[in-house]
Design a protein around this motif. Sequence first.
Motif, short mmCIF file in Angstrom:
data_model
loop_
_atom_site.label_atom_id
_atom_site.label_comp_id
_atom_site.label_asym_id
_atom_site.label_seq_id
_atom_site.Cartn_x
_atom_site.Cartn_y
_atom_site.Cartn_z
N GLY A 17 0.82 -1.22 0.00
CA GLY A 17 0.00 0.00 0.00
C GLY A 17 0.84 1.26 0.00
N ILE A 18 2.11 1.14 -0.42
CA ILE A 18 3.00 2.32 -0.44
C ILE A 18 3.21 2.73 -1.89
N ARG A 19 2.98 4.01 -2.19
CA ARG A 19 3.17 4.51 -3.57
C ARG A 19 4.54 5.16 -3.68
N GLY A 20 5.31 4.74 -4.68
CA GLY A 20 6.62 5.38 -4.92
C GLY A 20 7.65 4.98 -3.88
N GLY A 21 8.86 5.54 -4.03
CA GLY A 21 9.91 5.34 -3.02
C GLY A 21 10.61 4.01 -3.07
N ILE A 22 10.58 3.33 -4.24
CA ILE A 22 11.23 2.01 -4.34
C ILE A 22 12.73 2.10 -4.03
N SER A 23 13.36 3.23 -4.37
CA SER A 23 14.81 3.37 -4.11
C SER A 23 15.11 3.30 -2.62
N LYS A 24 14.19 3.82 -1.81
CA LYS A 24 14.42 3.76 -0.35
C LYS A 24 13.95 2.44 0.24
N LEU A 25 12.90 1.87 -0.36
CA LEU A 25 12.33 0.64 0.21
C LEU A 25 13.15 -0.60 -0.12
N ARG A 26 13.75 -0.62 -1.29
CA ARG A 26 14.45 -1.82 -1.75
C ARG A 26 15.56 -2.19 -0.76
N GLY A 27 15.72 -3.50 -0.61
CA GLY A 27 16.79 -3.95 0.27
C GLY A 27 16.40 -4.00 1.74
N HIS A 28 15.18 -3.55 2.08
CA HIS A 28 14.76 -3.54 3.49
C HIS A 28 13.58 -4.50 3.68
N TRP A 29 13.74 -5.44 4.60
CA TRP A 29 12.66 -6.40 4.87
C TRP A 29 11.44 -5.71 5.46
N GLN A 30 10.26 -6.15 5.05
CA GLN A 30 9.00 -5.68 5.61
C GLN A 30 8.24 -6.91 6.10
N ASP A 31 7.37 -6.71 7.06
CA ASP A 31 6.51 -7.80 7.52
C ASP A 31 5.12 -7.55 6.93
N TRP A 32 4.60 -8.49 6.18
CA TRP A 32 3.25 -8.35 5.62
C TRP A 32 2.49 -9.64 5.91
N GLN A 33 1.47 -9.52 6.72
CA GLN A 33 0.62 -10.67 7.09
C GLN A 33 1.47 -11.85 7.55
N VAL A 35 8.81 -9.80 3.45
CA VAL A 35 8.64 -9.21 2.11
C VAL A 35 9.85 -8.33 1.78
N MET A 36 10.42 -8.53 0.60
CA MET A 36 11.58 -7.75 0.16
C MET A 36 11.27 -7.01 -1.14
N PRO A 37 11.18 -5.67 -1.10
CA PRO A 37 11.02 -4.92 -2.35
C PRO A 37 12.34 -4.86 -3.13
N LEU A 38 12.23 -4.96 -4.44
CA LEU A 38 13.40 -4.92 -5.34
C LEU A 38 13.10 -3.98 -6.50
N PHE A 39 14.15 -3.50 -7.16
CA PHE A 39 13.95 -2.82 -8.43
C PHE A 39 13.33 -3.82 -9.42
N HIS A 40 12.49 -3.31 -10.33
CA HIS A 40 11.93 -4.18 -11.37
C HIS A 40 13.02 -4.49 -12.41
N PRO A 41 13.06 -5.73 -12.93
CA PRO A 41 14.06 -6.06 -13.96
C PRO A 41 14.02 -5.12 -15.17
N ALA A 42 12.85 -4.61 -15.54
CA ALA A 42 12.78 -3.68 -16.68
C ALA A 42 13.56 -2.40 -16.37
N TYR A 43 13.53 -1.98 -15.13
CA TYR A 43 14.31 -0.80 -14.71
C TYR A 43 15.81 -1.11 -14.83
N LEU A 44 16.18 -2.34 -14.50
CA LEU A 44 17.60 -2.72 -14.61
C LEU A 44 18.04 -2.77 -16.06
N LEU A 45 17.12 -3.18 -16.95
CA LEU A 45 17.46 -3.18 -18.39
C LEU A 45 17.73 -1.75 -18.87
N ARG A 46 17.03 -0.79 -18.29
CA ARG A 46 17.24 0.61 -18.69
C ARG A 46 18.45 1.23 -17.99
N ASN A 47 18.95 0.55 -16.97
CA ASN A 47 20.10 1.05 -16.19
C ASN A 47 21.14 -0.06 -16.10
#
Length: 188
Positions: free
Chosen positions: A112-128, A132-144
Amino acid sequence: MNPSVQAVVSRGNPHAKLMLIGEAPGAREDELAKPFVGRSGQTLERLMESVGLNCDQDVYICNVVKFRPPKNRRPTRQEIALSFPWLQQQIELVDPALIVLAGSTAVEAILGIRGGISKLRGHWQDWQGRWVMPLFHPAYLLRNPSQAEGAPIALTKSDLLQVRQRLNRINQQAVVPVLGTARCQRKS
Ligand code: URA
């Protein structure tokens, strides 16, 4: 939703303790009715392999949205909301201990968090009760595509290494001998 496309439900191991959730199918995924089989999928497979994970054996892979959005646009909030009950059911059936969220659509749908993937990635979250581990999307990695230290690809490899290490710990704890019987401790 676009009715001219087919449902893309999953690939990988439905008994895996690790689930990866992406955004929505692209053209190749729609053609083959399998998630992450195009260029993003190849990138994902290489990254997983770099930490010793096999996309067919070690992971259950799916998307938030099961149909390819027209012109590969980002799914709308309404599409995400309509798809969520299906995703929730997939999560309950597969019952993973760890979930990797590939990109901001998956982060928005689950956390339920919009935006901020650069800050969220690499940090564990507890969901239910699941890790949960947010990561950059592979398509973003293809562009970078920089391979430099500190660039998105290197950061994603280090995030996946954290995933691999936690998965190893969970697997070690999975079968605990209690009074001569084996008990399953699902999540850790
Ligand atoms: N991108 C996604 O998020 N999912 C796919 O299945 C393919 C590309």
